[in-house]
Structure formats: structure tokens, C-alpha cells
Design an enzyme around this catalytic site. Structure first.
Site, PDB file in Angstrom:
ATOM      1  NE  ARG A  81     -17.451  -4.108  24.600  1.00 38.84           N
ATOM      2  CZ  ARG A  81     -18.058  -5.472  24.950  1.00 38.84           C
ATOM      3  NH1 ARG A  81     -19.396  -5.804  25.969  1.00 38.84           N
ATOM      4  NH2 ARG A  81     -17.902  -6.814  24.568  1.00 38.84           N
ATOM      5  CG  LEU A 103     -21.873   1.105  34.182  1.00 37.91           C
ATOM      6  CD1 LEU A 103     -20.766   0.938  35.158  1.00 37.91           C
ATOM      7  CD2 LEU A 103     -21.628   1.694  32.407  1.00 37.91           C
ATOM      8  CG  ASP A 104     -21.757  -3.809  28.035  1.00 31.63           C
ATOM      9  OD1 ASP A 104     -22.990  -3.578  28.205  1.00 31.63           O
ATOM     10  OD2 ASP A 104     -20.920  -2.790  27.209  1.00 31.63           O
ATOM     11  NE  ARG A 105     -20.183 -11.720  33.467  1.00 33.60           N
ATOM     12  CZ  ARG A 105     -20.308 -12.354  34.621  1.00 33.60           C
ATOM     13  NH1 ARG A 105     -21.518 -11.766  35.131  1.00 33.60           N
ATOM     14  NH2 ARG A 105     -19.690 -13.130  35.585  1.00 33.60           N
TER      15      ARG A 105
END
Length: 299
Positions: free
Chosen positions: A239, A139-141
Site C-alpha cells: 500500500r 494480512l491487514d483487515r
């Protein structure tokens, strides 16, 4: 725990395995060629009925085959830390955890500590688990939610194969700008790196195939609450796809979102399903929206 080997697997040869080369049998069990090379040269072992053999052994029905993989060495550059990890499931093979927002999955140059990987390295060290960190679903930050981690290189290999087959399933919730016209749909648009950025991705003809399913849950005054399912796992896929539709995620400044309602991209992995290759059954995990996204529901 065996102090000489970090991980082992065992099988009993069936009647239809009679006369097979052990190499063929192990390939059918998804033991990769690189894994067999590691076993041969890096301290692993293959046994049949307790006796060490080579892959040229010819099997007989009812024989017991055991593969002892070489001990994994923790990554030297990864700093083990004691961090609060919200582990929701753990067995000999996997860890499923819930990642909070604002936490990296793996360290970066800007953030060499404080990541999920740092915390897992500390967790492994405390418990004598000899393994590097094998993240299956990253997962992204600034994205929150469920993550799957394999405890061994071979398990990670099996899950990578599952990802190619679409049997690692993730469902997300997001809030996007604007009111979406269609209540549900499929986004098929290839994604590649933007030429002018090392971070940003974009829809481009020469990109990798990417597919996202979406379903509208509710609408607000100027935003839409959406459920999304990933059929592929490209970097920044949700996104990029939502921005491509003209509905960037709330808070996602990299892709055109604004931070009026939330200080990060409003994206949360709420459900994770995968087929456990050793238990031979489906596992499903869910988790609630974090508070900052729940707050948007009441706007």
C-alpha cells in the site's frame, strides 16, 4: 496427543555427530537458546535413547534424540470462537487458510472478536491442540487471501528465520489508480511509521529496508491490474510503495485511494510458497480473486 507435552521432535545422531555435545547438536537443529531455557524450566524434556539427559550429554552415532517442548498455554485474553475458517492445508506443524476481506488477523481494541486468531483459538480448543496462535504471514483487515500460521512457538521461530532468508514467498494481485508507465519494476524504498499517526506508514530515510517487485497484468480505463511480490514484509508495504509511486490502491483511502470501484483496498494474496522445515520440501498454494475484485476486471 501427548497430554504432558504439546510438541516433540526426534532425530538420529549420524556418524559425524559422534562426540558432539548435545547442546551443539540442538543448536545446529535451530533449537534456540530461549527454547532450551523453556524446556529446562517450564516442563519440557530432552531424551537420548529414552533416557532423560542434559545438554551436556556427549552424543554417540545412532543414538535417538527426542526433544519434548513444554505445553503451550492459550492466550488468556484471546476469546475462542466458532467461526467459518477456510483452511486449505493443515498438518502437525502448519495451517494455511484463506482470509476473507473485512476480517482482522488478530483482535483489536475496536474488534475484540471475529478475528482469524479468535477462530483458530476456537478450532484449537475443539480439537485439543495446545498452542497459542502464531501467525507467520499477517494480512491487514481489508486484505484478502492466503495466510500461514505455525502451530507451535518453535515452528514459528523457524519460519521467522526463513522470512529473514526470503524463503517465505508471497504473491499478490492489486488494482491501482492510474495507468502505470513501466510494465515491471522493483520498488526499493525504506518504510517507517508516520510521525503523526499510530497506524499510517510512509517512505522515509530512517525507515526499514523494503523491497517490492511489480508486474503489470492489464490496464483499465483509469486503473492498472498489477501482480506484486514481497521481498520484505513491512507493515502496509504494498500500500505504501504503490502510493509512493503515485498509484495508490483502489479503495485504499488511508493512502490516497478512492472507493469508486471497491469498498476496501483492492489487494489479495493469491500465492504462498514456503519451504517445509520438517518435510524438507517446498509447498505452494494459490487461491482465486474474491468476487469484489473480480468485478473490477469486467469494468
Amino acid at each position: 496427543m501427548n497430554t504432558n507435552h504439546s510438541f516433540s521432535l526426534s532425530w538420529t545422531a549420524a556418524q559425524e555427530d559422534e562426540g558432539k555435545l548435545l547442546r551443539e547438536f540442538l543448536q545446529e537443529k535451530n533449537i534456540s537458546k530461549s527454547a532450551l531455557t523453556d524446556i529446562k524450566y517450564k516442563g519440557g524434556k530432552i531424551e537420548v535413547n529414552g533416557r532423560e539427559v542434559t545438554v551436556r550429554h556427549i552424543l554417540k552415532a545412532t543414538e535417538t534424540i527426542k526433544v519434548l517442548f513444554p505445553l503451550e498455554k492459550p492466550s488468556e485474553g484471546l476469546i475462542p470462537e466458532t467461526l467459518p475458517l477456510d483452511i486449505v492445508f493443515e498438518d502437525e506443524f502448519f495451517i494455511v487458510l484463506e482470509k476473507p476481506p473485512y476480517m482482522n488477523t488478530i483482535p483489536s481494541r475496536e474488534h475484540p472478536t471475529g478475528s482469524v486468531a479468535n477462530g483458530l483459538a476456537g478450532y484449537y480448543k475443539e480439537r485439543g491442540i495446545f498452542s497459542t496462535i502464531h501467525v507467520v504471514t499477517r494480512l491487514d483487515r481489508d486484505t484478502s487471501g492466503l495466510m500461514l500460521v505455525a502451530k507451535h512457538r518453535h515452528v514459528h521461530h523457524l519460519m521467522s528465520e526463513q522470512q529473514k532468508q526470503g524463503t517465505v514467498k508471497r504473491t499478490y494481485e492489486a488494482f491501482v489508480h492510474g495507468i502505470m508507465k513501466e510494465q515491471e519494476g522493483k520498488i526499493e524504498a525504506p518504510i517507517g511509521r508516520k510521525a503523526t499517526s499510530i497506524i499510517e506508514r510512509e517512505v522515509r530515510e530512517d525507515g526499514q529496508y523494503a523491497c517490492t517487485l511489480y508486474n503489470v497484468l492489464a490496464t483499465g480505463q483509469d486503473f492498472t491490474h498489477v501482480e506484486l511480490k514481497l521481498l520484505t514484509g513491512r507493515t502496509h508495504q504494498i500500500r505504501v510503495h504503490m502510493a509512493y509511486l503515485g498509484h495508490p490502491l483502489l479503495g485504499d483511502e488511508l493512502y490516497g485511494g478512492k472507493r469508486d470501484y471497491i469498498n476496501r483496498q483492492a489487494l489479495h494474496c493469491k500465492e504462498l510458497q514456503f519451504f517445509h522445515p520438517f518435510e524438507e520440501k517446498w509447498l505452494k498454494f494459490t487461491c482465486d480473486l474474491p468476487q469484489d475484485m473480480k468485478n473490477i476486471l469486467h469494468l
